[in-house]
Scaffold this motif. Structure first.
Motif, short mmCIF file in Angstrom:
data_model
loop_
_atom_site.label_atom_id
_atom_site.label_comp_id
_atom_site.label_asym_id
_atom_site.label_seq_id
_atom_site.Cartn_x
_atom_site.Cartn_y
_atom_site.Cartn_z
N TYR A 267 0.87 -1.43 -0.11
CA TYR A 267 0.02 -0.07 -0.08
C TYR A 267 1.02 1.24 0.07
O TYR A 267 2.06 1.12 0.50
N LYS A 268 0.38 2.19 -0.65
CA LYS A 268 1.17 3.63 -0.83
C LYS A 268 0.48 4.76 0.09
O LYS A 268 -0.89 4.72 -0.14
N GLN A 269 0.83 5.53 0.68
CA GLN A 269 0.29 6.56 1.50
C GLN A 269 0.98 7.96 1.04
O GLN A 269 2.05 8.34 1.71
N PRO A 270 0.59 8.55 0.08
CA PRO A 270 1.13 9.94 -0.31
C PRO A 270 0.94 10.85 0.77
O PRO A 270 0.00 10.71 1.48
N PRO A 271 1.96 11.77 0.93
CA PRO A 271 1.95 13.05 1.90
C PRO A 271 0.36 13.55 2.08
O PRO A 271 0.01 14.08 0.99
N SER A 272 -0.34 13.57 2.99
CA SER A 272 -1.50 14.13 3.28
C SER A 272 -2.75 13.61 2.31
O SER A 272 -3.58 14.14 2.13
N ARG A 273 -2.58 12.40 1.75
CA ARG A 273 -3.40 11.82 1.06
C ARG A 273 -3.85 10.45 1.48
O ARG A 273 -3.13 9.76 2.41
N GLN A 274 -5.04 9.87 0.89
CA GLN A 274 -5.28 8.51 1.31
C GLN A 274 -4.39 7.38 0.72
O GLN A 274 -3.77 7.49 -0.05
N MET A 275 -4.31 6.49 1.94
CA MET A 275 -3.61 5.33 1.42
C MET A 275 -4.26 4.24 0.23
O MET A 275 -5.27 4.39 0.37
N ILE A 276 -3.43 3.89 -0.70
CA ILE A 276 -4.08 3.16 -1.81
C ILE A 276 -3.39 1.86 -1.77
O ILE A 276 -2.22 1.78 -1.53
N LEU A 277 -3.96 0.92 -2.40
CA LEU A 277 -3.45 -0.27 -2.91
C LEU A 277 -2.69 0.02 -4.03
O LEU A 277 -3.03 0.25 -5.10
N VAL A 278 -1.32 -0.75 -3.96
CA VAL A 278 -0.57 -0.56 -5.00
C VAL A 278 -0.33 -1.88 -6.00
O VAL A 278 -0.62 -1.95 -7.18
N ILE A 279 -0.32 -3.05 -5.17
CA ILE A 279 -0.20 -4.39 -5.60
C ILE A 279 -0.40 -5.39 -4.83
O ILE A 279 -0.35 -5.14 -3.53
N ARG A 280 -0.94 -6.37 -5.22
CA ARG A 280 -1.43 -7.78 -4.25
C ARG A 280 -0.76 -8.81 -4.76
O ARG A 280 -0.87 -9.06 -6.25
N GLN A 281 -0.33 -9.77 -4.04
CA GLN A 281 0.02 -11.18 -4.64
C GLN A 281 -0.51 -12.17 -3.86
O GLN A 281 -0.70 -12.13 -2.54
N GLU A 282 -1.07 -13.23 -4.43
CA GLU A 282 -1.79 -14.29 -3.91
C GLU A 282 -0.67 -15.33 -3.53
O GLU A 282 0.00 -15.77 -4.81
N ALA A 283 -0.42 -15.91 -2.56
CA ALA A 283 0.42 -16.93 -2.17
C ALA A 283 0.76 -18.01 -3.22
O ALA A 283 2.02 -18.79 -3.48
N TYR A 284 -0.48 -18.49 -3.63
CA TYR A 284 -0.36 -19.80 -4.28
C TYR A 284 -0.11 -19.34 -5.75
O TYR A 284 0.00 -20.62 -6.77
N LYS A 285 0.10 -18.24 -6.41
CA LYS A 285 0.35 -17.96 -7.62
C LYS A 285 1.90 -17.59 -7.41
O LYS A 285 2.48 -16.76 -6.96
N GLN A 286 2.55 -18.51 -8.29
CA GLN A 286 4.26 -18.46 -8.54
C GLN A 286 4.62 -17.12 -9.25
O GLN A 286 5.46 -16.71 -9.17
N GLN A 287 3.73 -16.67 -10.14
CA GLN A 287 4.09 -15.47 -10.95
C GLN A 287 4.03 -14.31 -10.20
O GLN A 287 2.88 -13.99 -9.60
N ASN A 288 5.07 -13.44 -10.32
CA ASN A 288 5.16 -12.08 -9.78
C ASN A 288 4.24 -11.19 -10.36
O ASN A 288 4.07 -10.93 -11.57
N ALA A 289 3.49 -10.68 -9.36
CA ALA A 289 2.37 -9.41 -9.90
C ALA A 289 3.04 -8.47 -10.19
O ALA A 289 4.49 -7.76 -9.67
N THR A 290 2.41 -7.70 -11.16
CA THR A 290 3.05 -6.27 -11.74
C THR A 290 1.93 -5.49 -12.03
O THR A 290 0.77 -5.87 -12.30
N GLU A 291 2.24 -4.13 -11.69
CA GLU A 291 1.20 -3.08 -12.14
C GLU A 291 1.88 -1.90 -12.51
O GLU A 291 2.51 -0.97 -11.93
N ASN A 292 2.25 -1.85 -14.32
CA ASN A 292 2.72 -0.67 -14.82
C ASN A 292 4.08 -0.82 -14.18
O ASN A 292 4.79 -1.78 -14.33
N ARG A 293 4.44 0.39 -13.53
CA ARG A 293 6.14 0.43 -13.32
C ARG A 293 6.16 -0.09 -11.75
O ARG A 293 7.51 -0.16 -11.38
N PHE A 294 5.25 -0.76 -11.06
CA PHE A 294 5.42 -1.63 -9.85
C PHE A 294 5.40 -3.09 -10.12
O PHE A 294 4.65 -3.59 -10.67
#
Lengths: 113, 116
Positions: free
Chosen positions: B37-64
């Motif tokens: 999760y990412k919390q920018p200064p004075s702004r809401q926390m947001i989900l950046v990326i999620r990984q499910e443990a049973y999935k071997q493939q690493n999760a990606t979201e654009n630059r993350f």
């Protein structure tokens, strides 16, 4: 656009005062949470609710209570504020089956003098 | 009990560089989710990326992207081509897959500063 709104961004209260922090979400989420955020400690769960009028204690419920009379609103109450409750308070909501995706408000920074 | 450890309280890099944030966790569960999760200064926390443990493939979201090493219980976040808007607190979190209350266990956070 999904939204979680916390009623006050900044509050200053005196020791012993009763404090209400309000949180409203417009996403029809079943689950709502109150966290406390302190530097170096991450987020600590105070209380959560998975349905109207239902509440469960989190990791640090002492000194706090909550109320959920309507699905969209979850209130955190400090019955008698103390200086060690000075902190950032974050409200969040999630839908059942949302697999851990929480939607947060902007936070309420409480200072107790 | 589950624990999440972020060993880097603060990091800073130059804009456009690649940065990796570390996270380790401890659990006896086999099925779970991991989050950044990412919390920018004075702004809401947001989900950046999620990984499910049973999935071997690493999760990606654009630059993350994540490097998920289940055996080592490691879950690092890589930010490529970092931008000034990436300046934020980043929190690693864990959730048991069968947790009906959807409770997350959080790390202490890493403050990331992107310098122009």
């Amino acid at each position: 656009d999904v939204k979680v709104t916390q009623s006050s961004r900044y509050l200053v209260k005196r020791t012993g005062e009763k404090v209400f922090l309000e949180c409203v979400q417009d996403m029809d989420h079943e689950n709502m949470f109150w966290y406390r955020q302190d530097p170096g400690l991450g987020l600590r769960l105070i209380y959560f609710s998975y349905d109207v009028k239902m509440k469960e204690k989190g990791d640090i419920p002492e000194g706090y209570s909550v109320s959920r009379e309507k699905k969209e609103r979850f209130s955190l109450i400090l019955e008698s504020a103390s200086t060690n409750q000075t902190s950032m308070y974050l409200c969040a909501s999630s839908r059942t089956g949302g697999f851990g995706e929480l939607f947060f408000g902007e936070g309420s920074r409480l200072t107790v003098l | 009990a589950q624990t999440v450890t972020q060993s880097q309280p603060e990091m800073s890099v130059q804009e456009a560089e690649t940065v990796t944030l570390s996270c380790t966790y401890d659990t006896s569960e086999n099925n779970y989710y991991l989050f950044w999760y990412k919390q920018p200064p004075s702004r809401q926390m947001i989900l950046v990326i999620r990984q499910e443990a049973y999935k071997q493939q690493n999760a990606t979201e654009n630059r993350f992207s994540v490097n998920f090493q289940k055996a080592a219980k490691s879950f690092s976040l890589k930010i490529s081509d970092s931008q000034l808007g990436d300046t934020a607190m980043y929190f690693c979190a864990f959730m048991k897959a069968m947790d009906s209350n959807y409770q997350l266990i959080w790390g202490a956070g890493t403050k990331l500063i992107i310098k122009p």
